[in-house]
Scaffold this active site. Structure first.
Site, PDB file in Angstrom:
ATOM      1  CD  GLU A 116      -2.905  -1.254   2.263  1.00 42.77           C
ATOM      2  OE1 GLU A 116      -4.115  -0.996   2.156  1.00 42.77           O
ATOM      3  OE2 GLU A 116      -2.387  -1.636   3.320  1.00 42.77           O
ATOM      4  CD  GLU A 136      -3.353  -6.255   3.959  1.00 42.20           C
ATOM      5  OE1 GLU A 136      -2.726  -5.186   3.964  1.00 42.20           O
ATOM      6  OE2 GLU A 136      -3.468  -6.968   2.935  1.00 42.20           O
TER       7      GLU A 136
END
Length: 264
Positions: A116, A136
């Protein structure tokens, strides 16, 4: 946090002329980030944004194994404080007002929040051993630091969902073919490669670069007609039009010489 003499505990900050190089320095945990590391990155990118003598930033990770493995899950599991500053994961994921270019030099793993951070940068230079993923869901989390939003915009929804819904790892060359990597370089050459790109940027007016980034990013999700009408109101465009560089560029061209950019 910031230690004595202005030094940081979890990151290394160097300046090479107008280039700020930020190295996440937690190699023992694959440069994973906890709250204090986030706050240091928030502070350093705030400083980069304010410093008129710094024109391009590069972010990388210490060692060759990892750029950033994302959230420090062991720290979290041990009860460590969670969260990040106002500018988001790594001081970048929620930083939408930075007109100066930022380059990710990805060496090794860019997992979860590390990916990210890279997606929040303007350019991604990846070593051959770089690996990208949003894993995640495998630990009961979701990529809410921008990964779920930026990745579909960059590579298309179906390709992005193929990564998001499986958490699968993508190698550097596949990242290049999908479009979220700008260049793949030999292992160990991510930072030199990023510096080479930075030098190419530095040949151009920093005022024009900032205006170009701000218009491209600010107009990305709105109709072209609307963006054309609104672009003159962007702060970086106004700054460019009133800058010394705006005068210097045409003058240097007419005098058949290289321009001397002031960034002001």
């Amino acid at each position: 946090m910031v230690g004595q003499n202005g030094k940081y505990e979890y990151i290394i900050v160097e300046q090479e002329g107008p280039i700020t190089i930020v190295t996440i320095n937690r190699p023992a945990v694959y440069n994973a980030l906890h709250r204090d590391a986030h706050l240091e990155l928030h502070d350093v990118f705030d400083g980069f944004a304010r410093d008129t003598d710094q024109w391009v930033a590069i972010i990388t990770g210490a060692g060759e194994k990892a750029f950033c493995a994302g959230n420090d899950l062991k720290h979290q599991a041990a009860g460590g404080e969670r969260g990040w500053g106002a500018s988001g994961f790594g001081g970048l994921s929620h930083r939408f007002d930075l007109a100066k270019p930022v380059i990710a030099a990805v060496n090794g793993f860019a997992m979860g929040g590390g990916f990210e951070i890279a997606l929040a940068c303007d350019l991604v230079i990846a070593a051959e051993n770089a690996t990208f993923a949003l894993p995640e869901p495998s630990v009961g989390l979701a990529a809410t630091a921008g990964g779920l939003l930026r990745l579909p915009r960059e590579i298309g929804m179906k390709r992005a969902m193929g990564m998001i819904l499986t958490g699968r790892r993508v190698a550097a060359l596949e990242g290049l073919s999908r479009g979220f990597v700008n260049e793949v370089v030999p292992q160990g050459e991510a930072l030199p490669g990023a510096k080479r790109w930075a030098q190419e940027i530095l040949k151009l007016s920093p005022m024009s670069i900032r205006a170009s980034k701000q218009v491209a990013m600010g107009g990305y999700d709105i109709p072209v007609e609307q963006a054309l009408d609104e672009q003159a109101q962007f702060p970086a465009v106004k700054a460019m039009l009133s800058s010394a560089d705006f005068v210097e560029g045409p003058k240097a061209f007419s005098e058949k010489r290289k321009p001397i950019w002031s960034g002001r």
